[in-house]
Design a protein around this motif. Structure first.
Motif, short mmCIF file in Angstrom:
data_model
loop_
_atom_site.label_atom_id
_atom_site.label_comp_id
_atom_site.label_asym_id
_atom_site.label_seq_id
_atom_site.Cartn_x
_atom_site.Cartn_y
_atom_site.Cartn_z
N VAL A 13 0.63 -0.90 -0.24
CA VAL A 13 0.41 -0.13 0.18
C VAL A 13 0.60 1.00 0.07
O VAL A 13 1.65 1.62 1.10
CB VAL A 13 -1.14 -0.17 1.25
CG1 VAL A 13 -2.17 1.11 0.96
CG2 VAL A 13 -1.72 -1.38 1.13
N ASN A 14 1.27 1.97 -0.78
CA ASN A 14 2.26 2.30 -1.55
C ASN A 14 0.90 3.98 -2.70
O ASN A 14 1.81 4.67 -3.48
CB ASN A 14 3.45 2.21 -2.28
CG ASN A 14 4.05 3.10 -2.25
OD1 ASN A 14 4.17 4.45 -1.29
ND2 ASN A 14 5.38 2.57 -2.45
N PRO A 15 0.69 4.82 -1.51
CA PRO A 15 0.42 6.34 -2.51
C PRO A 15 0.99 7.05 -2.96
O PRO A 15 1.19 8.25 -3.72
CB PRO A 15 -0.79 6.70 -1.40
CG PRO A 15 -0.07 6.66 0.71
CD PRO A 15 0.49 5.09 -0.37
N LEU A 51 5.25 5.92 4.42
CA LEU A 51 5.73 6.63 3.29
C LEU A 51 6.45 5.79 2.01
O LEU A 51 5.99 6.16 1.26
CB LEU A 51 6.85 7.29 3.12
CG LEU A 51 6.52 9.15 4.70
CD1 LEU A 51 7.56 10.14 4.57
CD2 LEU A 51 5.30 9.38 4.30
N GLY A 52 6.49 4.69 2.07
CA GLY A 52 7.26 4.07 0.85
C GLY A 52 8.23 4.11 0.63
O GLY A 52 8.85 4.83 0.50
N GLY A 53 8.85 4.22 -1.64
CA GLY A 53 9.96 4.04 -1.09
C GLY A 53 10.09 4.96 -1.92
O GLY A 53 9.20 6.25 -1.94
N ARG A 86 14.67 1.96 7.01
CA ARG A 86 15.64 2.19 5.51
C ARG A 86 15.61 3.72 5.18
O ARG A 86 16.70 4.43 4.75
CB ARG A 86 14.84 1.43 4.60
CG ARG A 86 15.50 -0.41 5.08
CD ARG A 86 15.20 -1.12 3.60
NE ARG A 86 13.80 -0.91 3.17
CZ ARG A 86 13.81 -0.59 2.47
NH1 ARG A 86 14.89 0.08 1.67
NH2 ARG A 86 12.61 -0.34 1.26
N LEU A 87 14.37 3.86 4.84
CA LEU A 87 14.35 5.07 3.90
C LEU A 87 14.32 6.55 4.97
O LEU A 87 14.59 7.46 3.81
CB LEU A 87 13.17 5.36 3.22
CG LEU A 87 13.81 4.45 2.05
CD1 LEU A 87 12.42 4.09 0.59
CD2 LEU A 87 15.44 4.90 1.32
N TRP A 88 13.12 7.17 5.52
CA TRP A 88 12.48 7.79 5.70
C TRP A 88 12.70 7.89 7.68
O TRP A 88 11.56 6.90 8.21
CB TRP A 88 10.84 8.25 5.53
CG TRP A 88 10.57 7.46 4.19
CD1 TRP A 88 10.40 6.63 3.72
CD2 TRP A 88 10.81 8.90 3.00
NE1 TRP A 88 10.16 7.22 2.31
CE2 TRP A 88 10.82 8.38 1.86
CE3 TRP A 88 10.82 10.26 2.85
CZ2 TRP A 88 10.26 9.26 0.54
CZ3 TRP A 88 10.68 10.95 2.01
CH2 TRP A 88 10.63 10.41 1.10
N PRO A 89 13.49 8.77 8.01
CA PRO A 89 13.24 9.09 9.36
C PRO A 89 12.09 9.85 10.29
O PRO A 89 11.20 10.14 9.22
CB PRO A 89 14.77 9.55 9.87
CG PRO A 89 14.68 10.46 8.35
CD PRO A 89 14.29 9.66 6.66
#
Length: 200
Positions: A13-15, A51-53, A86-89
């Motif tokens: 689920v990645n808007p 937040l996804g990728g 991994r991506l979003w602090p």
């Protein structure tokens, strides 16, 4: 029964995806989850989402995420954004949350692996005011035998104590552990006496 309901849609689920088909399916899942919370009368229910990728351009991915959710009134009523390992602090999650007017859930394990420029105390202190009601946080420990970010069977006493010291006030704590109800450390069983209080 005094139980606060939470939904946490999966990683697909990645808007914020650049693929319109993924966005469409993601919004459908989020609308379904929000509708379920409404039908259940879960006034303080929470729909937690990462937040996804980043897709090679963090700024553009963040803007796309915000724009695709901006008009989703029922979803935004329950939505809370969570940091990842991994991506979003937390500091970047706060940026998206502020743009959408939604709160931030700080996950202790994800923060330990991806703290950005914030200590746990600073992250919680910034996240708590984003909540209109009682704040919510996630507590988890790393499984030492698995990849970074994998939840352990039980939360460690050390991670529990670290969170207690960092909490700026009362909060609902969701324990994320493979052991489910056995995932609480012994020291967590006296939640009423914990600094800042807390419910698991």
């Amino acid at each position: 029964m005094g139980i606060r309901l939470s939904f946490h849609p999966g990683q697909y689920v990645n808007p914020g995806s650049p693929d319109p088909r993924v966005v469409e399916r993601s919004l459908a899942e989020l609308r379904y989850s929000a509708r379920a919370l409404t039908l259940l009368g879960a006034e303080d229910g929470v729909l937690v989402l990462h937040l996804g990728g980043a897709y090679g351009d963090r700024g553009r991915a963040l803007r796309r995420f915000v724009e695709n959710l901006r008009g989703e009134g029922e979803v935004l009523r329950y939505l809370a954004l969570e940091n990842d390992e991994r991506l979003w602090p937390v500091e970047e999650v706060l940026e998206a949350a502020e743009a959408l007017g939604v709160p931030v859930v700080v996950d202790t394990l994800h923060h330990a692996l991806n703290p950005g420029r914030l200590t746990l105390e600073e992250a919680l202190r910034l996240a708590f005011p984003t909540w209109r009601g009682r704040p919510k946080a996630h507590l988890a420990s790393q499984d030492p035998s698995k990849r970074p970010g994998a939840h352990a069977f039980q939360v460690s006493e050390e991670d529990w104590e670290r969170l207690l010291k960092a909490l700026p006030g009362p909060a609902d704590l969701m324990v994320e552990a493979k052991g489910k109800e056995k995932g609480l450390p012994q020291g967590a069983l006296a939640l009423g006496g914990a600094k800042g209080g807390g419910r698991a």
